[in-house]
Scaffold this motif. Structure first.
Motif, PDB file in Angstrom:
ATOM      1  N   GLU A   1      27.809  27.870  71.962  1.00 55.39           N
ATOM      2  CA  GLU A   1      27.039  26.810  72.100  1.00 55.39           C
ATOM      3  C   GLU A   1      26.102  27.060  73.449  1.00 55.39           C
ATOM      4  N   VAL A   2      24.741  26.409  73.114  1.00 55.29           N
ATOM      5  CA  VAL A   2      23.789  26.818  74.278  1.00 55.29           C
ATOM      6  C   VAL A   2      23.811  25.096  74.887  1.00 55.29           C
ATOM      7  N   LEU A   3      24.096  25.203  76.289  1.00 52.47           N
ATOM      8  CA  LEU A   3      24.128  23.894  77.063  1.00 52.47           C
ATOM      9  C   LEU A   3      22.819  23.902  77.975  1.00 52.47           C
ATOM     10  N   VAL A   4      22.399  22.826  78.283  1.00 55.51           N
ATOM     11  CA  VAL A   4      21.340  22.544  79.168  1.00 55.51           C
ATOM     12  C   VAL A   4      21.593  21.394  79.913  1.00 55.51           C
ATOM     13  N   GLU A   5      20.998  21.397  81.303  1.00 60.25           N
ATOM     14  CA  GLU A   5      21.082  20.126  82.214  1.00 60.25           C
ATOM     15  C   GLU A   5      20.302  18.871  81.506  1.00 60.25           C
TER      16      GLU A   5
ATOM     17  N   GLU B   1      17.004  28.623  83.649  1.00 51.51           N
ATOM     18  CA  GLU B   1      17.972  28.671  84.769  1.00 51.51           C
ATOM     19  C   GLU B   1      18.981  27.634  84.548  1.00 51.51           C
ATOM     20  N   GLN B   2      18.458  26.504  83.890  1.00 47.30           N
ATOM     21  CA  GLN B   2      19.301  25.282  83.551  1.00 47.30           C
ATOM     22  C   GLN B   2      20.028  25.493  82.235  1.00 47.30           C
ATOM     23  N   CYS B   3      20.129  26.625  81.675  1.00 48.04           N
ATOM     24  CA  CYS B   3      20.740  26.857  80.360  1.00 48.04           C
ATOM     25  C   CYS B   3      22.034  27.872  80.584  1.00 48.04           C
ATOM     26  N   MET B   4      22.861  27.538  79.584  1.00 44.56           N
ATOM     27  CA  MET B   4      24.097  28.350  79.716  1.00 44.56           C
ATOM     28  C   MET B   4      24.635  28.539  78.215  1.00 44.56           C
ATOM     29  N   ILE B   5      25.181  29.715  77.985  1.00 43.03           N
ATOM     30  CA  ILE B   5      25.806  29.971  76.753  1.00 43.03           C
ATOM     31  C   ILE B   5      27.234  29.957  76.935  1.00 43.03           C
ATOM     32  N   VAL B   6      27.977  29.268  76.144  1.00 39.69           N
ATOM     33  CA  VAL B   6      29.343  29.306  76.252  1.00 39.69           C
ATOM     34  C   VAL B   6      29.891  29.734  74.812  1.00 39.69           C
ATOM     35  N   GLY B   7      30.774  30.719  74.738  1.00 40.28           N
ATOM     36  CA  GLY B   7      31.518  31.450  73.781  1.00 40.28           C
ATOM     37  C   GLY B   7      32.878  30.682  73.736  1.00 40.28           C
ATOM     38  N   THR B   8      33.277  29.946  72.484  1.00 43.32           N
ATOM     39  CA  THR B   8      34.413  29.295  72.338  1.00 43.32           C
ATOM     40  C   THR B   8      35.262  30.035  71.219  1.00 43.32           C
ATOM     41  N   ASP B   9      36.529  29.740  71.461  1.00 44.44           N
ATOM     42  CA  ASP B   9      37.467  30.054  70.312  1.00 44.44           C
ATOM     43  C   ASP B   9      37.425  31.717  70.208  1.00 44.44           C
ATOM     44  N   LEU B  10      37.926  32.501  71.377  1.00 41.38           N
ATOM     45  CA  LEU B  10      38.160  33.837  71.550  1.00 41.38           C
ATOM     46  C   LEU B  10      38.894  34.529  70.469  1.00 41.38           C
TER      47      LEU B  10
ATOM     48  N   LEU C   1      29.012  29.539  87.815  1.00 45.19           N
ATOM     49  CA  LEU C   1      28.760  29.137  86.193  1.00 45.19           C
ATOM     50  C   LEU C   1      28.869  27.779  85.968  1.00 45.19           C
ATOM     51  N   HIS C   2      28.293  26.911  86.656  1.00 39.41           N
ATOM     52  CA  HIS C   2      28.187  25.368  86.413  1.00 39.41           C
ATOM     53  C   HIS C   2      26.794  24.838  86.048  1.00 39.41           C
ATOM     54  N   LEU C   3      26.495  23.709  85.612  1.00 39.52           N
ATOM     55  CA  LEU C   3      25.429  22.816  85.178  1.00 39.52           C
ATOM     56  C   LEU C   3      25.896  21.326  85.694  1.00 39.52           C
ATOM     57  N   ASP C   4      24.767  20.767  86.114  1.00 39.83           N
ATOM     58  CA  ASP C   4      24.692  19.286  86.448  1.00 39.83           C
ATOM     59  C   ASP C   4      24.871  18.494  84.989  1.00 39.83           C
ATOM     60  N   PHE C   5      25.634  17.949  84.627  1.00 38.11           N
ATOM     61  CA  PHE C   5      25.797  17.058  83.478  1.00 38.11           C
ATOM     62  C   PHE C   5      25.387  17.737  82.139  1.00 38.11           C
ATOM     63  N   PRO C   6      25.979  19.092  81.818  1.00 40.96           N
ATOM     64  CA  PRO C   6      25.479  19.923  80.743  1.00 40.96           C
ATOM     65  C   PRO C   6      25.434  19.022  79.276  1.00 40.96           C
ATOM     66  N   MET C   7      24.605  19.292  78.615  1.00 33.76           N
ATOM     67  CA  MET C   7      24.586  18.575  77.008  1.00 33.76           C
ATOM     68  C   MET C   7      24.146  19.524  76.089  1.00 33.76           C
ATOM     69  N   SER C   8      24.852  19.489  75.135  1.00 25.91           N
ATOM     70  CA  SER C   8      24.803  20.391  73.986  1.00 25.91           C
ATOM     71  C   SER C   8      23.192  20.500  73.427  1.00 25.91           C
TER      72      SER C   8
ATOM     73  N   GLN D   1      15.852  17.154  76.909  1.00 24.63           N
ATOM     74  CA  GLN D   1      14.729  16.318  75.956  1.00 24.63           C
ATOM     75  C   GLN D   1      13.682  17.437  75.860  1.00 24.63           C
ATOM     76  N   GLN D   2      13.124  18.104  77.011  1.00 26.71           N
ATOM     77  CA  GLN D   2      11.962  18.904  76.717  1.00 26.71           C
ATOM     78  C   GLN D   2      12.518  20.068  75.813  1.00 26.71           C
ATOM     79  N   ALA D   3      13.549  20.838  76.082  1.00 26.32           N
ATOM     80  CA  ALA D   3      14.148  21.905  75.365  1.00 26.32           C
ATOM     81  C   ALA D   3      14.324  21.428  73.943  1.00 26.32           C
ATOM     82  N   ARG D   4      14.777  20.161  73.577  1.00 27.28           N
ATOM     83  CA  ARG D   4      14.752  19.837  71.971  1.00 27.28           C
ATOM     84  C   ARG D   4      13.535  19.641  71.555  1.00 27.28           C
ATOM     85  N   GLU D   5      12.362  19.202  72.324  1.00 25.89           N
ATOM     86  CA  GLU D   5      10.982  19.290  71.661  1.00 25.89           C
ATOM     87  C   GLU D   5      10.595  20.478  71.396  1.00 25.89           C
ATOM     88  N   LEU D   6      10.905  21.522  72.330  1.00 29.94           N
ATOM     89  CA  LEU D   6      10.387  23.143  72.080  1.00 29.94           C
ATOM     90  C   LEU D   6      11.018  23.749  70.819  1.00 29.94           C
TER      91      LEU D   6
END
Length: 235
Positions: free
Chosen positions: A142-146, A47-56, A15-22, A151-156
């Motif tokens: 929070e949805v994280l992307v490499e 496969e470059q995305c990750m959903i992280v739940g915080t403040d359980l 469960l790791h991404l290379d330099f994830p950005m929010s 930038q491509q994800a934000r445009e979509l």
């Protein structure tokens, strides 16, 4: 070096991404899931995305009142179902009357279930006279992307929402930080608060080599022998 006869352990996905950005923060998991699903429908490499739940937090929902009657009835019912299952298995390997076997196992199972239910309820000594279900949920997601595909994800997502900004739903108030903000450590091993500038948070920085630093005003030097002082020139 591997030991003979030992099978290698299967490697689990990391469960790791290379330099994830929010990409966005959401107050409900369904909204974060809908965002990733939209990216997947538009052929984005999810496969470059990750959903992280915080403040359980843990939520316990009370379902009803508990007393001796409900305890015994519940024990009888569960024991009867278990007895019926055991009786069906016995009829497969026995030449006796199957109906008599099933009835006897149901009766014994009901008595056994009521007995153990009564013991468990008596052990609480009346400190938990209610039934409930509990679940651990996150306060926000929070949805994280490499970084190479953010930038491509934000445009979509801009096409999804009708604007160029990534989706950000209202998050709980208070000094809470997202997962991406927590990963960014400030200088000297300390972490700056969310939304603050790490450079201004730690105060004034020491001047680098070759740059003038701020110093206190210095007193004028006394005039040397044979030179006039500034006060005498003014007069």
């Amino acid at each position: 070096m591997s030991t003979p006869g030992m099978r290698p352990q299967p490697q689990l996905p990391t469960l790791h991404l290379d330099f994830p950005m929010s990409l966005g923060t959401f107050s409900e998991y369904a909204a974060a899931q809908r965002t990733v699903d939209y990216l997947s429908d538009h052929h984005f490499p999810v496969e470059q995305c990750m959903i992280v739940g915080t403040d359980l937090k843990q939520i316990e929902r009370i379902t009803g009142r508990l007393n001796w009657g409900r305890v015994l009835v519940g024990g009888l019912a569960s024991g009867a179902w278990l007895g019926a299952f055991v009786g069906l298995i016995f009829t497969l390997f026995s030449n006796e009357n199957g109906l008599n076997v099933i009835i006897s196992t149901i009766f014994l199972g009901a008595i056994f279930g009521a007995f153990w239910a009564a013991i468990g309820y008596a052990a609480t000594r009346g400190r938990r006279d209610f039934t409930s279900v509990s679940q651990v949920v996150a306060t926000r997601y929070e949805v994280l992307v490499e970084h190479k595909s953010v930038q491509q994800a934000r445009e979509l997502l801009g096409q999804m929402n009708g604007d160029a900004a990534p989706p950000h739903e209202a998050a709980p108030s208070g000094p809470q930080r997202t997962y991406s903000e927590a990963q960014q450590s400030s200088q000297y091993g300390q972490q700056a608060p969310a939304g603050s500038n790490p450079q201004t948070y730690h105060g004034a920085q020491s001047p680098q080599y070759g740059q003038p630093g701020t110093s206190e005003p210095q007193q004028p030097e006394p005039p040397r022998y044979g030179q006039r002082s500034p006060e005498s020139d003014g007069n």
